[in-house]
Design a protein around this motif. Structure first.
Motif, PDB file in Angstrom:
ATOM      1  N   ARG A   8       0.834  -1.206   0.000  1.00 16.26           N
ATOM      2  CA  ARG A   8       0.000   0.000   0.000  1.00 16.26           C
ATOM      3  C   ARG A   8       0.872   1.262   0.000  1.00 16.26           C
ATOM      4  O   ARG A   8       0.600   2.224  -0.729  1.00 16.26           O
ATOM      5  CB  ARG A   8      -0.922  -0.005   1.221  1.00 16.26           C
ATOM      6  N   THR A   9       1.919   1.254   0.808  1.00 21.63           N
ATOM      7  CA  THR A   9       2.816   2.409   0.876  1.00 21.63           C
ATOM      8  C   THR A   9       3.484   2.669  -0.466  1.00 21.63           C
ATOM      9  O   THR A   9       3.564   3.814  -0.933  1.00 21.63           O
ATOM     10  CB  THR A   9       3.882   2.185   1.958  1.00 21.63           C
ATOM     11  N   ALA A  10       3.952   1.585  -1.105  1.00 19.90           N
ATOM     12  CA  ALA A  10       4.592   1.724  -2.410  1.00 19.90           C
ATOM     13  C   ALA A  10       3.610   2.262  -3.447  1.00 19.90           C
ATOM     14  O   ALA A  10       3.967   3.101  -4.287  1.00 19.90           O
ATOM     15  CB  ALA A  10       5.148   0.381  -2.865  1.00 19.90           C
ATOM     16  N   PHE A  11       2.365   1.809  -3.375  1.00 16.41           N
ATOM     17  CA  PHE A  11       1.359   2.254  -4.328  1.00 16.41           C
ATOM     18  C   PHE A  11       1.134   3.762  -4.234  1.00 16.41           C
ATOM     19  O   PHE A  11       1.192   4.481  -5.242  1.00 16.41           O
ATOM     20  CB  PHE A  11       0.040   1.509  -4.079  1.00 16.41           C
ATOM     21  N   TYR A  12       0.910   4.260  -3.025  1.00 14.60           N
ATOM     22  CA  TYR A  12       0.616   5.684  -2.884  1.00 14.60           C
ATOM     23  C   TYR A  12       1.846   6.547  -3.117  1.00 14.60           C
ATOM     24  O   TYR A  12       1.737   7.668  -3.636  1.00 14.60           O
ATOM     25  CB  TYR A  12      -0.007   5.954  -1.516  1.00 14.60           C
ATOM     26  N   ALA A  13       3.020   6.033  -2.796  1.00 12.88           N
ATOM     27  CA  ALA A  13       4.243   6.788  -3.078  1.00 12.88           C
ATOM     28  C   ALA A  13       4.453   6.910  -4.582  1.00 12.88           C
ATOM     29  O   ALA A  13       4.817   7.987  -5.094  1.00 12.88           O
ATOM     30  CB  ALA A  13       5.443   6.091  -2.435  1.00 12.88           C
ATOM     31  N   ALA A  14       4.201   5.806  -5.309  1.00 11.43           N
ATOM     32  CA  ALA A  14       4.361   5.838  -6.760  1.00 11.43           C
ATOM     33  C   ALA A  14       3.306   6.731  -7.412  1.00 11.43           C
ATOM     34  O   ALA A  14       3.608   7.521  -8.322  1.00 11.43           O
ATOM     35  CB  ALA A  14       4.283   4.421  -7.322  1.00 11.43           C
ATOM     36  N   ARG A  15       2.061   6.627  -6.938  1.00 11.28           N
ATOM     37  CA  ARG A  15       0.984   7.433  -7.528  1.00 11.28           C
ATOM     38  C   ARG A  15       1.177   8.935  -7.251  1.00 11.28           C
ATOM     39  O   ARG A  15       0.670   9.773  -8.000  1.00 11.28           O
ATOM     40  CB  ARG A  15      -0.363   6.961  -6.977  1.00 11.28           C
ATOM     41  N   LYS A  16       1.899   9.248  -6.208  1.00 11.39           N
ATOM     42  CA  LYS A  16       2.172  10.660  -5.924  1.00 11.39           C
ATOM     43  C   LYS A  16       3.054  11.267  -7.008  1.00 11.39           C
ATOM     44  O   LYS A  16       2.953  12.461  -7.329  1.00 11.39           O
ATOM     45  CB  LYS A  16       2.850  10.793  -4.561  1.00 11.39           C
ATOM     46  N   GLN A  17       3.911  10.426  -7.610  1.00 16.31           N
ATOM     47  CA  GLN A  17       4.808  10.899  -8.657  1.00 16.31           C
ATOM     48  C   GLN A  17       4.229  10.723 -10.057  1.00 16.31           C
ATOM     49  O   GLN A  17       4.526  11.479 -10.961  1.00 16.31           O
ATOM     50  CB  GLN A  17       6.142  10.141  -8.565  1.00 16.31           C
ATOM     51  N   TYR A  18       3.402   9.682 -10.226  1.00 13.16           N
ATOM     52  CA  TYR A  18       2.827   9.388 -11.545  1.00 13.16           C
ATOM     53  C   TYR A  18       1.454   8.764 -11.339  1.00 13.16           C
ATOM     54  O   TYR A  18       1.324   7.687 -10.752  1.00 13.16           O
ATOM     55  CB  TYR A  18       3.746   8.440 -12.317  1.00 13.16           C
ATOM     56  N   ALA A  19       0.436   9.437 -11.825  1.00 15.07           N
ATOM     57  CA  ALA A  19      -0.948   9.058 -11.533  1.00 15.07           C
ATOM     58  C   ALA A  19      -1.349   7.696 -12.083  1.00 15.07           C
ATOM     59  O   ALA A  19      -2.315   7.090 -11.618  1.00 15.07           O
ATOM     60  CB  ALA A  19      -1.901  10.126 -12.076  1.00 15.07           C
TER      61      ALA A  19
END
Length: 226
Positions: A8-19
């Motif tokens: 979950r953490t990786a998902f939201y960290a990645a989505r913060k940089q690229y939707a």
């Protein structure tokens, strides 16, 4: 369930940089069994998915995806159509290319959907061993072609990524490459001559596709080709 928190953490960290970023849950071919009995070392794939889905329903779902590795039951035998642990059942011990349809059927169940759609599934790593014989390399080539046919005929599979390009001296005696290793070179995986599977990989998306599938079917057998 630290791995679920990490996903979950990786998902939201990645989505913060690229939707449109995607984060994948990586699973081997073990489905309702595990490689070892020690739960601190190995796990059953379906149990992990069920635990992840349960936590998502409790804490808020997110668009995690699946990266599956449907290697043959025995990595040293490319003829996955003979896998005895790959059953046509959601309770199958393993999911290999023999019963790839089970992977799609499982994730198509309503309680596992996200936003009404099946989660994205890629086959991010798989390969087929060949021994150093003409017959072994022919079986490897047929296995690749049959696996490719299976992917084309399994809705919901987005990609099929082969491992590896060259046989690797240090890969537990497995020869998974589409090229032989150049044994005269000190490197563990210096490219050598192409194996029959090389031509299959090169041509399978072109006008020879039907010819390739027919050739592979003659090796696999009509009863297994499904």
């Amino acid at each position: 369930m630290c791995s679920i928190i990490a996903l979950r953490t990786a998902f939201y960290a990645a989505r913060k940089q690229y939707a449109q970023a995607r984060v994948y849950l990586s699973l081997t071919h073990y489905w309702t069994v595990s490689h070892l009995d020690n739960p601190l070392r190995t796990y059953k794939g379906r149990e992990v998915v069920e635990a992840l889905n349960t936590r998502c329903q409790q804490e808020g779902d997110f668009a995690w995806s699946v990266a599956y590795h449907p290697y043959p039951q025995d990595l040293f035998h490319a003829d996955f159509w003979r896998d005895t642990d790959a059953l046509d059942s959601l309770d199958t011990p393993r999911i290999t290319f023999r019963n790839l349809q089970i992977l799609a059927q499982y994730f198509a169940q309503p309680y596992l959907l996200y936003d009404g759609k099946m989660r994205r599934i890629i086959l991010s790593e798989q390969g087929f061993h060949s021994d150093e014989t003409e017959e072994g390399e022919q079986i490897q080539a047929a296995a690749y072609a049959f696996a490719y046919w299976k992917v084309l005929n399994t809705p919901g599979i987005e990609s099929f990524i082969l491992h590896a390009h060259v046989d690797n001296r240090d890969e537990f005696d497995l020869n998974l490459g589409i090229r032989r290793r150049d044994k005269s070179d000190a490197s563990a995986n210096a490219p050598g001559e192409p194996k029959p599977v090389y031509v299959i990989c090169r041509d399978i998306d072109g006008p020879r596709q039907a010819e390739i599938f027919a050739w592979a079917q003659s090796i696999v057998g009509d009863e297994s080709w499904r």
